[in-house]
Design a protein around this motif. Structure first.
Motif, mmCIF file in Angstrom:
data_model
loop_
_atom_site.group_PDB
_atom_site.id
_atom_site.type_symbol
_atom_site.label_atom_id
_atom_site.label_comp_id
_atom_site.label_asym_id
_atom_site.label_seq_id
_atom_site.Cartn_x
_atom_site.Cartn_y
_atom_site.Cartn_z
ATOM 1 N N PRO A 5 0.864 -1.229 -0.059
ATOM 2 C CA PRO A 5 0.024 -0.133 0.042
ATOM 3 C C PRO A 5 0.725 1.071 0.075
ATOM 4 C CG PRO A 5 -0.023 -1.197 2.186
ATOM 5 C CD PRO A 5 0.638 -2.064 1.236
ATOM 6 N N ARG A 6 0.423 2.184 -0.610
ATOM 7 C CA ARG A 6 1.107 3.691 -0.523
ATOM 8 C C ARG A 6 0.715 4.610 0.412
ATOM 9 N NH1 ARG A 6 0.155 6.202 -5.894
ATOM 10 N NH2 ARG A 6 1.862 7.790 -5.130
ATOM 11 N N ALA A 32 5.504 3.385 13.492
ATOM 12 C CA ALA A 32 6.683 4.395 13.429
ATOM 13 C C ALA A 32 7.681 3.706 12.103
ATOM 14 C CB ALA A 32 7.411 4.291 14.680
ATOM 15 N N ARG A 33 7.978 2.603 12.119
ATOM 16 C CA ARG A 33 8.675 1.932 11.170
ATOM 17 C C ARG A 33 8.311 2.108 9.734
ATOM 18 N NH1 ARG A 33 10.177 -3.996 12.684
ATOM 19 N NH2 ARG A 33 11.472 -3.803 10.935
ATOM 20 N N ILE A 34 6.759 1.965 9.504
ATOM 21 C CA ILE A 34 6.092 1.998 8.295
ATOM 22 C C ILE A 34 6.337 3.633 7.819
ATOM 23 C CG2 ILE A 34 3.928 2.190 6.889
ATOM 24 C CD1 ILE A 34 3.429 -0.127 8.808
ATOM 25 N N ALA A 35 6.123 4.573 8.719
ATOM 26 C CA ALA A 35 6.281 5.907 8.331
ATOM 27 C C ALA A 35 7.644 6.399 8.039
ATOM 28 C CB ALA A 35 5.549 6.693 9.627
ATOM 29 N N THR A 39 6.137 5.161 3.968
ATOM 30 C CA THR A 39 4.677 5.053 3.583
ATOM 31 C C THR A 39 3.912 5.884 4.704
ATOM 32 O OG1 THR A 39 5.153 2.730 2.687
ATOM 33 C CG2 THR A 39 2.717 3.368 3.461
ATOM 34 N N PRO A 40 3.119 6.740 4.035
ATOM 35 C CA PRO A 40 2.224 7.835 4.922
ATOM 36 C C PRO A 40 1.233 6.928 5.902
ATOM 37 C CG PRO A 40 2.453 8.454 2.923
ATOM 38 C CD PRO A 40 2.819 7.073 2.729
ATOM 39 N N PRO A 62 3.852 12.326 16.390
ATOM 40 C CA PRO A 62 2.339 12.482 16.098
ATOM 41 C C PRO A 62 2.186 12.186 14.506
ATOM 42 C CG PRO A 62 3.269 14.679 16.432
ATOM 43 C CD PRO A 62 4.209 13.484 16.661
ATOM 44 N N LEU A 63 0.759 11.567 14.176
ATOM 45 C CA LEU A 63 0.550 11.332 12.893
ATOM 46 C C LEU A 63 -0.899 12.106 12.325
ATOM 47 C CD1 LEU A 63 0.419 7.441 13.264
ATOM 48 C CD2 LEU A 63 2.171 8.471 12.063
#
Length: 270
Positions: A5-6, A32-35, A39-40, A62-63
């Motif tokens: 996924p994007r 945290a690792r994905i961001a 990847t947003p 923070p997301l």
């Protein structure tokens, strides 16, 4: 959607958070690792902005968040609202009129100032609304409906929310959206066309991401539009039947890091 996924979008309560409203270290670490890898990740919630801080305190950073069931898109880094789609005062007045005519004893509250503040009728039962600086009872029905509101809240004693939401939706057909995200009989009302799907679609387009490349997680009826829109829709095992019915897949429950477990597989995290 075979490619990774994007954009990852997730509901908060009942999905990311455990039942005690805490975020597990495992889930926080996966997000945290994905961001960090590019990847947003965006939170998509019925919560108001003022209820995000307790989540942000448990995250590495923070997301971005789509709040109030899609009515508010919020950037926590700059503390800015990127988009808001409230119910105008004249629309609020008509919604309130229809609700009072259809539901005897209904109590109303509104999320205003982009959901940074709440105003409620004196007899509206406060449950988990604890921020006394931001929450205040109004002195008249006119005051309640005087400002644009990103969400109108309705209660009428103990109700089966699946039945009650149909009553409210019927009364407001063509005028506003009605949904629920709890089992306490609270109905959440937004402007027509304002849903988690609409807010997420706007945010995804801003990033240049199409719906087929969005992975979304949820657990309650207010998540259904978002999950129906996303290219890959995943329900947690504890999800409402309406969510499990339309999801492409089901992961573990929120109490067992279901979202984190799914993301670890998709992104091949050790």
């Amino acid at each position: 959607m075979e490619d990774p996924p994007r954009l990852v979008a997730s509901d908060i309560d009942g999905t990311l958070l455990r039942d005690d409203r805490t975020l597990s270290p495992r889930t926080a670490g996966v997000l945290a690792r994905i961001a960090a890898a590019g990847t947003p990740v965006v939170l998509v919630t019925g919560r108001p902005i003022r209820w995000l801080q307790m989540v942000y305190e448990q995250l590495a950073a923070p997301l971005p968040a789509i709040c109030a069931n899609g009515a508010v898109v919020y950037d926590p880094v700059t503390d800015q609202v990127l988009r808001a789609d409230p119910l105008a005062p004249e629309l609020l007045a008509e919604v309130a009129r229809r609700l009072r005519a259809e539901v005897p004893g209904v109590s109303l509250a509104v999320e205003i100032v982009d959901s940074r503040q709440m105003r409620h009728e004196a007899h509206y039962p406060l449950r988990w609304d604890a921020d006394l600086d931001a929450i205040r009872a109004v002195e008249s029905p006119e005051e309640l409906l005087a400002a644009p509101a990103v969400k109108l809240l309705a209660r009428a004693g103990e109700q089966d929310p699946d039945v009650f939401v149909q009553v409210v939706a019927g009364a407001l057909e063509g005028l506003a959206e009605a949904t629920h995200s709890s089992y306490s009989g609270l109905i959440e009302i937004s402007a027509a066309g304002v849903t988690k799907a609409a807010g997420l679609a706007w945010y995804a387009e801003r990033l240049g991401v199409g719906e087929r490349d969005v992975l979304a997680f949820g657990d309650m009826p207010n998540d259904v539009p978002m999950l129906a829109w996303a290219g890959r829709a995943v329900a947690v095992a504890n999800a409402h039947p309406a969510v499990r019915e339309i999801a492409h897949e089901v992961t573990g429950p929120n109490t067992e890091d279901g979202v984190a477990a799914y993301l670890e597989k998709v992104f091949e995290l050790d």
